[in-house]
Enzyme design. Sequence first.
Site, PDB file in Angstrom:
ATOM      1  N   HIS A 123     -29.874  -6.917 -45.655  1.00  8.98           N
ATOM      2  CA  HIS A 123     -28.319  -6.545 -45.305  1.00  8.98           C
ATOM      3  C   HIS A 123     -27.510  -6.605 -44.430  1.00  8.98           C
ATOM      4  O   HIS A 123     -28.558  -5.905 -42.723  1.00  8.98           O
ATOM      5  CB  HIS A 123     -27.876  -4.719 -45.842  1.00  8.98           C
ATOM      6  CG  HIS A 123     -29.066  -3.460 -45.499  1.00  8.98           C
ATOM      7  ND1 HIS A 123     -29.000  -2.997 -44.470  1.00  8.98           N
ATOM      8  CD2 HIS A 123     -30.831  -3.388 -45.988  1.00  8.98           C
ATOM      9  CE1 HIS A 123     -30.043  -2.293 -44.196  1.00  8.98           C
ATOM     10  NE2 HIS A 123     -31.454  -2.731 -45.012  1.00  8.98           N
ATOM     11  N   ASP A 151     -25.663  -3.718 -42.980  1.00  8.90           N
ATOM     12  CA  ASP A 151     -25.037  -2.806 -42.684  1.00  8.90           C
ATOM     13  C   ASP A 151     -26.070  -1.877 -42.182  1.00  8.90           C
ATOM     14  O   ASP A 151     -27.088  -1.959 -42.986  1.00  8.90           O
ATOM     15  CB  ASP A 151     -24.487  -2.507 -43.786  1.00  8.90           C
ATOM     16  CG  ASP A 151     -24.901  -2.137 -44.843  1.00  8.90           C
ATOM     17  OD1 ASP A 151     -25.779  -2.748 -44.723  1.00  8.90           O
ATOM     18  OD2 ASP A 151     -25.118  -0.841 -45.282  1.00  8.90           O
ATOM     19  N   GLU A 165     -24.896  -2.550 -47.768  1.00  5.54           N
ATOM     20  CA  GLU A 165     -25.900  -1.955 -48.975  1.00  5.54           C
ATOM     21  C   GLU A 165     -26.931  -0.395 -49.299  1.00  5.54           C
ATOM     22  O   GLU A 165     -27.064  -0.014 -49.825  1.00  5.54           O
ATOM     23  CB  GLU A 165     -27.398  -2.797 -48.445  1.00  5.54           C
ATOM     24  CG  GLU A 165     -28.311  -2.972 -49.412  1.00  5.54           C
ATOM     25  CD  GLU A 165     -30.013  -1.968 -49.096  1.00  5.54           C
ATOM     26  OE1 GLU A 165     -30.926  -2.166 -49.324  1.00  5.54           O
ATOM     27  OE2 GLU A 165     -28.994  -0.765 -47.955  1.00  5.54           O
TER      28      GLU A 165
HETATM   29 ZN   LIG Z   1     -32.852  -1.497 -45.416  1.00  7.27          ZN
END
Ligand SMILES: [Zn+2]
Length: 385
Positions: free
Chosen positions: A86, A88, A149
């Site tokens: 992810h 983020d 995420e």
């Molecule tokens: Zn993670």
Amino acid sequence: MTQGSKAAEKVNADRLLDLFLELAKINGPSTKEQLVADYLKKALPELGFTLEFDEAHKNFDGEVGNLIAWREGTDSSIPPLFFSTHMDTVLPTEGLKPVIKDGVIQSDGTTILGADDRAALAAYLEAVRAVIESGVPHGPIEFILTVNEQPGLVGARYMDYSKAKSKRGYIFDSSGDVGQIILKGPYSSRIWMEVEGNAAHIALNAEEGNSAFLIAAAGLSNMKLGAIDEETLANIGIIKGGELTSIIPGSVTVAGEVRSFSKEKLDKQLKHMEEVMQEAAEKSGGSVKVKIEKKYSGFDIAQDDILTQTAEAAARNIKVNPYLTETLGGADTNVLNENGLTCLTLGLGFQNIHSFRECISVENLTNTGRLSAALIEQWYVHHKK
Ligand SMILES: [Zn+2]
């Protein structure tokens, strides 16, 4: 007997550390990943990738969608292999001042480090660079980099899966030391119970009152929670209600979640929670409205799956001990598997994530890069056997 990994030998630990620190400093909390995306728009083409974004972010007001990037292999007869993570971080990393002490990287204590999961992202980029420099033959490589995420796998849920060409891949996103291979993840659902009694004022019409709190308390006292069995967990995490201290509460919301490796046990536990609350309500002349909301599905990768076998061989090739585990935590792995992208989670050894004490050892960071490179190499070797 292991054969080593020429690609992993080309992983440059200093270059990887610099890259990780550079990536960790790019501010990209959930839904605000534009700066990370901008960085990758420059960095990925330099490594031979073409890339596109989906429009997942339009479902949750994010800045940018999931990134899907593709790099041709030297041998296009090999099925593509994807690596996912992810983009983020759980909190901002703006102003990050990394401190490296005794081989461990951490922040100065005023921000998170962002090792979750910029360490994986840095490792993937370094691994591809190492594969190219080593000249080893390899198949096509795909990156599936999600947004949003951390709040609950949201970007993955809204991903345009038609953009992904791979069928199998890996996600480095767990706290076990490099070598950890997670084959199994849970099913999970939330349960919302709106308990209704009857509101009344204690001094004016108390006789009409039927406390929703007391109904909920009776239901909860009969509810099995915690570790239900060796593969099922249940929790009540939210109780919301009440208006004034003088008002007998007419309603209350009780919410929780269940996780289990078994879909059957998950459903059974949810039913139990619903039933005991219904019983308590009926006894007191109240009512309950129940809403069950799926969080994600479980996954279960076989020990003889090519993903498991490749991961074990690749770990041995870089002299890291592979070890098989399972988790009751949720990850993008759950959502990707559910959408036809078969994958497992690998450990990269970050610690204390989601806190200002987050850290990762230089050794684990380096090994994440080495294992990623060795996976690409071993994936090719396995298919050429
Ligand atoms: Zn993670």
